[in-house]
Design a protein around this motif. Structure first.
Motif, short mmCIF file in Angstrom:
data_model
loop_
_atom_site.label_atom_id
_atom_site.label_comp_id
_atom_site.label_asym_id
_atom_site.label_seq_id
_atom_site.Cartn_x
_atom_site.Cartn_y
_atom_site.Cartn_z
N GLN A 31 0.84 -1.19 0.00
CA GLN A 31 0.00 0.00 0.00
C GLN A 31 0.88 1.24 0.00
OE1 GLN A 31 -3.30 0.07 2.79
NE2 GLN A 31 -2.79 2.18 3.31
N PHE A 32 0.70 2.09 -0.99
CA PHE A 32 1.45 3.34 -1.10
C PHE A 32 0.53 4.52 -0.82
CE2 PHE A 32 3.57 0.25 -3.82
CZ PHE A 32 4.89 0.41 -3.47
N ASN A 33 1.11 5.63 -0.44
CA ASN A 33 0.35 6.83 -0.10
C ASN A 33 0.40 7.81 -1.27
OD1 ASN A 33 0.20 9.69 1.04
ND2 ASN A 33 -0.45 8.48 2.80
N ALA A 34 -0.78 8.27 -1.71
CA ALA A 34 -0.86 9.20 -2.84
C ALA A 34 -0.19 10.53 -2.53
CB ALA A 34 -2.32 9.41 -3.24
N GLN A 35 -0.24 10.98 -1.27
CA GLN A 35 0.42 12.25 -0.93
C GLN A 35 1.94 12.14 -1.04
OE1 GLN A 35 -1.08 13.50 2.89
NE2 GLN A 35 -2.94 14.32 1.97
N ASP A 36 2.49 10.99 -0.70
CA ASP A 36 3.92 10.77 -0.91
C ASP A 36 4.23 10.88 -2.40
OD1 ASP A 36 4.48 10.35 1.80
OD2 ASP A 36 4.40 8.16 1.62
#
Length: 172
Positions: A31-36
């Motif tokens: 799971q990756f963070n869109a804000q990153d």
């Protein structure tokens, strides 16, 4: 920080929360963070290169790195310091022109040789004791974005950068 030309990131525990999801077909999910991702895109827009050095190998990392136009991707790396030294030598950079974010003990050899090091809030204590900055956010939950904003605020007028970025209609 006004010299940073390259951001180098670990993956598990930095770009992700460190959890590994492995299906019965052995497919690995992260799971990756869109804000990153938006932060990385903004760093690229500001002229900063990006790299990933990860101890694990994963197709999901390749996919996300491709989406974000990560400049250099190294996976399955046991001794990260060797790849790091080779990368900065190839780019002709000094360690004071590089920022690194890691969360665990295999990141310490790099953290120990650079001036600008970050750890997410949930990093191992040994790492938090040796980095320059600890983000308020945890890995996979905006820590990379927080780091990039700190760097960009020091290097440029971030509000103008954001306005220019948005006027171009760029998306991460």
């Amino acid at each position: 920080m006004n010299k940073i030309k390259l951001i180098v990131l670990d993956v598990d525990g930095v770009l992700t929360n460190g959890s590994l999801y492995i299906g019965s077909d052995e497919t690995e999910y992260k799971q990756f963070n869109a804000q990153d991702g938006m932060g990385i895109s903004l760093a690229h827009y500001a002229g900063i290169y990006s790299a990933i050095i990860s101890g694990r190998s994963s197709e999901s990392v390749n996919k996300r790195a491709e989406e974000l136009n990560i400049n250099f991707i190294y996976q399955g790396i046991r001794k990260k310091i060797d790849v790091f030294n080779q990368l900065i030598s190839t780019l002709g950079l000094n360690t004071d022109e590089v920022c690194y974010m890691g969360d665990d003990i295999n990141d310490l050899p790099i953290i120990d040789i650079i001036d600008m090091s970050f750890a997410p809030a949930n990093a191992a204590e040994a790492v938090k004791e040796r980095v320059k900055y600890i983000t308020k956010n945890k890995g996979g939950n905006g820590a990379v974005r927080e780091m990039i904003e700190i760097i960009l605020k020091d290097q440029t007028d971030i509000n103008q950068l954001v306005n220019d970025y948005n006027s171009k209609g760029i998306d991460s």
